[in-house]
Scaffold this active site. Sequence first.
Site, PDB file in Angstrom:
ATOM      1  N   GLN A  17      41.503  41.545  50.764  1.00  0.00           N
ATOM      2  CA  GLN A  17      42.242  40.680  51.704  1.00  0.00           C
ATOM      3  C   GLN A  17      43.686  40.356  51.325  1.00  0.00           C
ATOM      4  OE1 GLN A  17      41.934  36.347  53.945  1.00  0.00           O
ATOM      5  NE2 GLN A  17      40.140  37.016  52.882  1.00  0.00           N
ATOM      6  N   GLU A 140      39.029  35.282  45.997  1.00  0.00           N
ATOM      7  CA  GLU A 140      39.443  34.053  46.680  1.00  0.00           C
ATOM      8  C   GLU A 140      39.049  32.741  45.973  1.00  0.00           C
ATOM      9  OE1 GLU A 140      41.039  33.408  49.949  1.00  0.00           O
ATOM     10  OE2 GLU A 140      40.970  31.512  48.919  1.00  0.00           O
ATOM     11  N   ASP A 169      43.624  34.374  48.970  1.00  0.00           N
ATOM     12  CA  ASP A 169      43.871  35.733  49.457  1.00  0.00           C
ATOM     13  C   ASP A 169      45.052  35.817  50.425  1.00  0.00           C
ATOM     14  OD1 ASP A 169      41.934  36.977  47.985  1.00  0.00           O
ATOM     15  OD2 ASP A 169      40.403  36.830  49.518  1.00  0.00           O
ATOM     16  N   GLY A 249      49.762  12.502  53.019  1.00  0.00           N
ATOM     17  CA  GLY A 249      51.117  11.966  53.003  1.00  0.00           C
ATOM     18  C   GLY A 249      51.095  10.453  52.941  1.00  0.00           C
ATOM     19  N   GLY A 250      52.097   9.843  53.539  1.00  0.00           N
ATOM     20  CA  GLY A 250      52.215   8.395  53.460  1.00  0.00           C
ATOM     21  C   GLY A 250      51.407   7.653  54.512  1.00  0.00           C
TER      22      GLY A 250
HETATM   23  N1  CAO Z   1      42.082  57.058  44.023  1.00  0.00           N
HETATM   24  C1  CAO Z   1      41.562  56.990  42.787  1.00  0.00           C
HETATM   25  N2  CAO Z   1      41.250  55.837  42.173  1.00  0.00           N
HETATM   26  C2  CAO Z   1      41.478  54.706  42.845  1.00  0.00           C
HETATM   27  C3  CAO Z   1      42.020  54.692  44.143  1.00  0.00           C
HETATM   28  C4  CAO Z   1      42.339  55.945  44.730  1.00  0.00           C
HETATM   29  N3  CAO Z   1      42.865  56.027  45.950  1.00  0.00           N
HETATM   30  N4  CAO Z   1      42.132  53.408  44.559  1.00  0.00           N
HETATM   31  C5  CAO Z   1      41.645  52.649  43.552  1.00  0.00           C
HETATM   32  N5  CAO Z   1      41.257  53.423  42.519  1.00  0.00           N
HETATM   33  C6  CAO Z   1      40.709  53.004  41.242  1.00  0.00           C
HETATM   34  C7  CAO Z   1      41.667  52.213  40.408  1.00  0.00           C
HETATM   35  O1  CAO Z   1      42.605  53.068  39.799  1.00  0.00           O
HETATM   36  C8  CAO Z   1      40.734  51.564  39.400  1.00  0.00           C
HETATM   37  O2  CAO Z   1      40.419  52.467  38.386  1.00  0.00           O
HETATM   38  P1  CAO Z   1      40.337  52.077  36.818  1.00  0.00           P
HETATM   39  O3  CAO Z   1      39.887  50.653  36.732  1.00  0.00           O
HETATM   40  O4  CAO Z   1      39.351  53.075  36.314  1.00  0.00           O
HETATM   41  O5  CAO Z   1      41.667  52.271  36.241  1.00  0.00           O
HETATM   42  C9  CAO Z   1      39.447  51.375  40.217  1.00  0.00           C
HETATM   43  O6  CAO Z   1      39.642  52.091  41.431  1.00  0.00           O
HETATM   44  C10 CAO Z   1      39.045  49.961  40.493  1.00  0.00           C
HETATM   45  O7  CAO Z   1      40.135  49.224  41.001  1.00  0.00           O
HETATM   46  P2  CAO Z   1      40.097  47.635  40.995  1.00  0.00           P
HETATM   47  O8  CAO Z   1      40.007  47.105  39.612  1.00  0.00           O
HETATM   48  O9  CAO Z   1      41.264  47.144  41.761  1.00  0.00           O
HETATM   49  O10 CAO Z   1      38.791  47.355  41.852  1.00  0.00           O
HETATM   50  P3  CAO Z   1      37.539  46.372  41.626  1.00  0.00           P
HETATM   51  O11 CAO Z   1      36.683  46.572  42.824  1.00  0.00           O
HETATM   52  O12 CAO Z   1      36.909  46.541  40.304  1.00  0.00           O
HETATM   53  O13 CAO Z   1      38.176  44.890  41.660  1.00  0.00           O
HETATM   54  C11 CAO Z   1      39.413  43.097  42.616  1.00  0.00           C
HETATM   55  C12 CAO Z   1      38.510  44.282  42.877  1.00  0.00           C
HETATM   56  C13 CAO Z   1      39.890  42.536  43.944  1.00  0.00           C
HETATM   57  C14 CAO Z   1      38.633  42.000  41.853  1.00  0.00           C
HETATM   58  C15 CAO Z   1      40.625  43.566  41.775  1.00  0.00           C
HETATM   59  O14 CAO Z   1      41.261  44.623  42.456  1.00  0.00           O
HETATM   60  C16 CAO Z   1      41.636  42.488  41.496  1.00  0.00           C
HETATM   61  O15 CAO Z   1      41.435  41.605  40.664  1.00  0.00           O
HETATM   62  N6  CAO Z   1      42.795  42.558  42.161  1.00  0.00           N
HETATM   63  C17 CAO Z   1      43.909  41.688  41.926  1.00  0.00           C
HETATM   64  C18 CAO Z   1      43.661  40.341  42.534  1.00  0.00           C
HETATM   65  C19 CAO Z   1      43.368  40.428  44.004  1.00  0.00           C
HETATM   66  O16 CAO Z   1      44.136  40.953  44.788  1.00  0.00           O
HETATM   67  N7  CAO Z   1      42.257  39.842  44.389  1.00  0.00           N
HETATM   68  C20 CAO Z   1      42.030  39.556  45.782  1.00  0.00           C
HETATM   69  C21 CAO Z   1      41.221  40.498  46.460  1.00  0.00           C
HETATM   70  S1  CAO Z   1      40.883  39.830  48.028  1.00  0.00           S
HETATM   71  O17 CAO Z   1      39.641  38.780  47.719  1.00  0.00           O
END
Ligand code: CAO
Length: 417
Positions: A17, A140, A169, A249-250
């Site tokens: 998001q 979030e 988000d 607020g106030g």
């Molecule tokens: N091709 C190949 N690899 C890809 C890719 C693509 N097109 N898109 C993503 N990936 C890979 C990434 O390179 C990553 O690989 P490694 O960890 O092996 O280096 C892997 O996918 C996982 O990515 P991620 O860590 O972003 O995904 P996750 O599902 O484990 O975590 C989230 C999700 C949201 C917790 C994390 O992305 C995060 O903390 N983001 C920053 C904060 C944020 O935006 N949070 C809000 C999300 S909305 O609620």
Amino acid sequence: MTKPLEGIKIIDFTHVQAGPACTQLLAWYGADVIKVERPGAGDVTRSQLRDIPGVDALYFTMLNSNKKSLTLDTKTAEGKEVLTRLIKQSDVLVENFGPGALDRMGFTWEHIKELNPGMIVASVKGFSDGHHYEDLKVYENVAQCAGGAASTTGFDDGPPTVSAAALGDSNTGMHLAIGILTALHARNRNGGKGQKVAVSMQDSVLNLCRVKLRDQQRLDRVGYLEEYPQYPHGSFTDVVPRGGNAGGGGQPGWVLKCKGWETDKNAYIYFTIQGHAWAPICRAIGKPEWIEDPAYMTASARQDKIFDIFGTIEAWLADKTKFEAVNILRKFDIPCAPVMTMKELANDESLRASGTIAEVDHKERGKYLTVGSPIKFSDLKVEITGSPLLGEHTNEVLETLGYSSREIAALHEAKAV
Ligand code: CAO
């Protein structure tokens, strides 16, 4: 009509998001937003909370309108080559991967800068660079707890409470959009030099909890907060308490019951006792004798009996629906509103007319509702188009990057796109 951000090319490497909310906003205003997704799967929200089997979920469609979708496996050599070409031709790269993911992919800020010195790289992370929690992945509600919203939301006798509003988000996405537009403006003035823009979810939540940090400092100095329900009959500790529905607020305010509250959980209005509206309030609720009564006529005189006053207003509201009540109170210039449900908002004629609730057509799901642009322009009518299917624009984008049809076929063959 030329849209304001037409000509700005954005690599949308976002998911879930926070990031998608940012890039969707920029797409509405004319940017060419290319969402890069993993082949076969795409953004996880395509399949999360589905209401129609096999069709992109509303979670996805409501955050990715007006974009193109390019599938790309950036962990393959061919995929990295495509991303490299894309970076050379784009203005902005937006990402909200977990900490370090872009670096591990081989696209550090230093490398991206070398490829395209004008590139703006915009990132969302849970915590800011160098923060002692910088390694954490964040969603979030984690951000709402980390940014101070949860400890100050809810009622004093209940646990910390998160808000339904996406303070972690979408709010962070809006901050990032401001950052990107600022960096684009700066680039126009400094000879085309790009920069890195970073927004953390914790910081964005805290930015919206600014008045609670105000209250912490007031509490530190005087030991109480007179606008909170704990004052004057309850007690305070040394941290800002949860204030229930008190006005921030106030002016004191509270959520008050209207006709039907026993069976309708949303038969309430928010009522604000604005200081200078005291006389109209008294007239509206049939208590003209309170206007000049020294026990009521000033805000400080009312403070210790504020909940008795709210009780009197509730007695007046008992035979009025929330909409009838607001229709009476608006004539007295009293700041108030009905507590609106999602169902009521979805059908609200004014929101439909302004485009804030927009009906969108999607190739596979048909029509659905989304929240349109909350920002209105005199010279731009924001049109919301359906979100792309996974990889819908892969070939089109590859062609613009200069790939021949034979090379495109080879990329598909290698499962790089
Ligand atoms: N091709 C190949 N690899 C890809 C890719 C693509 N097109 N898109 C993503 N990936 C890979 C990434 O390179 C990553 O690989 P490694 O960890 O092996 O280096 C892997 O996918 C996982 O990515 P991620 O860590 O972003 O995904 P996750 O599902 O484990 O975590 C989230 C999700 C949201 C917790 C994390 O992305 C995060 O903390 N983001 C920053 C904060 C944020 O935006 N949070 C809000 C999300 S909305 O609620």
